[in-house]
Design a protein around this motif. Structure first.
Motif, PDB file in Angstrom:
ATOM      1  N   ARG A  36       0.821  -1.213   0.000  1.00 59.10           N
ATOM      2  CA  ARG A  36       0.000   0.000   0.000  1.00 59.10           C
ATOM      3  C   ARG A  36       0.852   1.258   0.000  1.00 59.10           C
ATOM      4  O   ARG A  36       0.369   2.337  -0.299  1.00 59.10           O
ATOM      5  N   SER A  99       4.533   4.795 -11.231  1.00 57.44           N
ATOM      6  CA  SER A  99       3.595   3.775 -10.782  1.00 57.44           C
ATOM      7  C   SER A  99       3.806   2.527 -11.625  1.00 57.44           C
ATOM      8  O   SER A  99       3.988   2.616 -12.835  1.00 57.44           O
ATOM      9  N   VAL A 129      -5.022   3.657  -5.387  1.00 61.15           N
ATOM     10  CA  VAL A 129      -4.249   4.310  -4.318  1.00 61.15           C
ATOM     11  C   VAL A 129      -2.783   4.393  -4.716  1.00 61.15           C
ATOM     12  O   VAL A 129      -2.118   5.399  -4.468  1.00 61.15           O
ATOM     13  N   LYS A 130      -2.276   3.370  -5.389  1.00 61.03           N
ATOM     14  CA  LYS A 130      -0.869   3.364  -5.786  1.00 61.03           C
ATOM     15  C   LYS A 130      -0.564   4.434  -6.828  1.00 61.03           C
ATOM     16  O   LYS A 130       0.574   4.835  -7.000  1.00 61.03           O
ATOM     17  N   ARG A 137      -0.551   9.363  -0.920  1.00 62.13           N
ATOM     18  CA  ARG A 137      -0.732   7.930  -0.686  1.00 62.13           C
ATOM     19  C   ARG A 137      -0.385   7.568   0.752  1.00 62.13           C
ATOM     20  O   ARG A 137      -1.095   6.819   1.411  1.00 62.13           O
ATOM     21  N   ASN A 141      -3.201   6.080   3.277  1.00 61.44           N
ATOM     22  CA  ASN A 141      -3.029   4.760   3.888  1.00 61.44           C
ATOM     23  C   ASN A 141      -3.057   4.831   5.411  1.00 61.44           C
ATOM     24  O   ASN A 141      -3.730   4.043   6.066  1.00 61.44           O
ATOM     25  N   ALA A 171      -5.950  13.577  -1.704  1.00 62.21           N
ATOM     26  CA  ALA A 171      -5.965  12.158  -2.090  1.00 62.21           C
ATOM     27  C   ALA A 171      -7.386  11.718  -2.403  1.00 62.21           C
ATOM     28  O   ALA A 171      -7.629  11.020  -3.398  1.00 62.21           O
TER      29      ALA A 171
END
Length: 191
Positions: A36, A99, A129-130, A137, A141, A171
């Protein structure tokens, strides 16, 4: 439960066999937590291995206060160590914003009772989310998935509480846009 208590006692005494048993039992969980926070499978394994090294070096600090809740307490402690290892890694690697796709074999370690629909939704959420910028991020998380408060996050990351709240808000906006775009694509594909 007795087996777990034996493993914990062995790890506290630096017993290699007990350490291997703990590693084998909780590697999948640690890898999922690490994923994550980092971009690639290789980075997640590096964070996971760093976390296990920290655990094994400091296992004498883990106290079994309630034998009935030993596994829950151990998982909480492991989760905290992995998160801290991921934060340390991200601080070192903050300049890498690329990513990368998540390999399918990572998802083989399913939680008990997890339906395939939930597994697909989890994969999609983690993939979205990545794609967030690293600072967003990290806060997402820690706050949404791990349940830390903004003051706790600020202290962990060395930022202000306001920055933590701002990063979380940004986010969420990114994720909402991504979900809206993804849903629009699915609808267009069905037409």
């Amino acid at each position: 439960m007795e087996k777990l208590l034996h493993i914990i006692a062995g790890c506290a005494q630096q017993d290699r066999h007990s350490q291997k048993m703990l590693y084998d039992q909780y590697y999948g969980l640690c890898l999922k937590i690490a994923f994550r926070y980092v971009n690639t499978y290789e980075q997640a394994t590096e964070v996971t291995h760093d976390a296990f090294l920290k655990m094994f070096r400091n296992f004498s600090r883990f106290e079994v206060r309630d034998k009935e809740k030993v596994e829950m307490l151990l998982i909480g402690w492991i989760r905290r160590v992995v998160i801290n290892a991921a934060i340390d890694y991200m601080r070192r690697e903050m300049n890498n914003t690329h990513s990368y796709p998540i390999p399918e074999h990572v998802w083989e370690h399913k939680d008990d009772g997890q339906s395939s629909d939930n597994s697909v939704l989890y994969k999609e959420l983690i993939a979205l989310v990545k794609d967030l910028p690293p600072a967003y991020r990290m806060v997402f998380n820690l706050h949404v998935i791990e349940g830390y408060s903004h003051p706790e996050i600020a202290k962990m990351l060395g930022i202000t509480t306001g920055t933590s709240k701002s990063n979380l808000s940004k986010a969420r906006v990114h994720l909402q846009k991504a979900l809206t775009a993804e849903n629009s694509e699915k609808i267009l594909c069905q037409i």
